[in-house]
Design an enzyme around this catalytic site. Structure first.
Site, PDB file in Angstrom:
ATOM      1  N   ASN A  55       1.118  -1.480   0.327  1.00 47.02           N
ATOM      2  CA  ASN A  55      -0.075   0.559  -0.107  1.00 47.02           C
ATOM      3  C   ASN A  55       0.804   1.325  -0.167  1.00 47.02           C
ATOM      4  OD1 ASN A  55       0.890  -0.317   2.772  1.00 47.02           O
ATOM      5  ND2 ASN A  55      -0.954  -0.082   3.415  1.00 47.02           N
ATOM      6  N   ILE A  56       0.643   2.359  -0.525  1.00 46.61           N
ATOM      7  CA  ILE A  56       1.096   3.330  -1.042  1.00 46.61           C
ATOM      8  C   ILE A  56       0.524   4.704  -0.174  1.00 46.61           C
ATOM      9  CG2 ILE A  56       2.974   4.878  -2.420  1.00 46.61           C
ATOM     10  CD1 ILE A  56       3.129   2.825  -3.708  1.00 46.61           C
ATOM     11  N   GLU A  57       0.466   4.931   0.668  1.00 46.50           N
ATOM     12  CA  GLU A  57      -0.465   5.912   0.868  1.00 46.50           C
ATOM     13  C   GLU A  57      -0.190   7.708   0.493  1.00 46.50           C
ATOM     14  OE1 GLU A  57      -1.404   5.773   5.460  1.00 46.50           O
ATOM     15  OE2 GLU A  57      -2.076   3.814   4.761  1.00 46.50           O
TER      16      GLU A  57
ATOM     17  N   CYS B 245      -4.474   0.708  -2.868  1.00 46.99           N
ATOM     18  CA  CYS B 245      -3.538  -0.863  -1.625  1.00 46.99           C
ATOM     19  C   CYS B 245      -2.306  -1.729  -2.168  1.00 46.99           C
ATOM     20  CB  CYS B 245      -4.999  -0.799  -1.581  1.00 46.99           C
ATOM     21  SG  CYS B 245      -6.486  -0.996  -0.389  1.00 46.99           S
TER      22      CYS B 245
ATOM     23  N   GLU C  62      -3.023  -4.789  -3.333  1.00 43.70           N
ATOM     24  CA  GLU C  62      -3.727  -5.255  -4.027  1.00 43.70           C
ATOM     25  C   GLU C  62      -3.884  -4.493  -5.373  1.00 43.70           C
ATOM     26  OE1 GLU C  62      -4.651  -4.670  -1.182  1.00 43.70           O
ATOM     27  OE2 GLU C  62      -6.213  -6.643  -0.738  1.00 43.70           O
TER      28      GLU C  62
HETATM   29  N1  THU Z   1      -5.180  -1.924   2.633  1.00 44.44           N
HETATM   30  C1  THU Z   1      -4.594  -2.293   1.776  1.00 44.44           C
HETATM   31  O1  THU Z   1      -3.838  -1.973   1.483  1.00 44.44           O
HETATM   32  N2  THU Z   1      -4.887  -2.945   1.439  1.00 44.44           N
HETATM   33  C2  THU Z   1      -6.558  -4.353   1.956  1.00 44.44           C
HETATM   34  O2  THU Z   1      -6.710  -4.957   1.512  1.00 44.44           O
HETATM   35  C3  THU Z   1      -7.292  -3.242   3.464  1.00 44.44           C
HETATM   36  C4  THU Z   1      -6.587  -2.116   3.365  1.00 44.44           C
HETATM   37  C5  THU Z   1      -4.522  -0.473   2.797  1.00 44.44           C
HETATM   38  C6  THU Z   1      -5.301   0.760   2.546  1.00 44.44           C
HETATM   39  C7  THU Z   1      -4.367   1.645   3.828  1.00 44.44           C
HETATM   40  O3  THU Z   1      -3.023   2.539   3.387  1.00 44.44           O
HETATM   41  C8  THU Z   1      -4.054   0.717   4.826  1.00 44.44           C
HETATM   42  O4  THU Z   1      -4.277  -0.509   4.346  1.00 44.44           O
HETATM   43  C9  THU Z   1      -5.482   2.158   5.899  1.00 44.44           C
HETATM   44  O5  THU Z   1      -6.892   0.719   5.930  1.00 44.44           O
END
Ligand code: THU
Length: 139
Positions: free
Chosen positions: A46-48, A57, A59
């Site tokens: 994940n990259i915020e 996310c 995935e």
């Molecule tokens: N997130 C994912 O990358 N995959 C998931 O299946 C659930 C949530 C990430 C999004 C965000 O960066 C962090 O987790 C919290 O929601």
């Protein structure tokens, strides 16, 4: 049929990818690894973003990496998520990621929620996204 060693390998790669996660806002680190029908593996994290909306996310990171490199046929994905300083959870994909999987993956596509290489829950896309809308609806 994906053998147990291949599933463990996929889960371990998802777990390892958490170290690349950029999640300063949620502190929730997610890694993923997607297996193509040809046996290639693409990984993601994940990259915020400070504007929140542009965050992606783990995935979808793996899926866009794969598609942009010419792979569109997938058999399975492993996902590993949890708080930075906590234990891994059985981290299920969000609704947006399920819909993106729906674009490229069959109903039998396997989704492994990994707590370790050997401790995981297994679902199919059909189970996690029933009565879905997909490309066939537009034919
Ligand atoms: N997130 C994912 O990358 N995959 C998931 O299946 C659930 C949530 C990430 C999004 C965000 O960066 C962090 O987790 C919290 O929601």
């Amino acid at each position: 049929m994906i053998d147990a060693n291949a599933i463990s390998d996929l889960c371990q790669k998802a777990i390892d990818m958490r170290s690349e996660s950029y999640a300063p806002y949620s502190d929730f680190l997610v890694g993923s690894a997607i297996l193509t029908e040809e046996g290639k593996i693409f990984t993601g994290c994940n990259i915020e973003n400070s504007a929140f909306g542009p965050s992606i996310c783990a995935e979808r990171t793996a899926i866009v990496k794969a598609v942009s490199e010419g792979s569109k046929d997938f058999s399975a994905i492993a996902i590993a998520g949890g708080k930075r300083d906590g234990d891994l959870q059985y981290c299920a994909p969000c609704g947006v990621c399920r819909q993106v999987m729906r674009e490229f993956c069959k109903p039998s596509f396997k989704i492994y929620l990994a707590k370790s290489a050997t401790d995981y829950k297994e679902y199919t896309l059909a189970e996690l996204l029933p009565e879905s809308f997909g490309p066939e609806n537009l034919e």
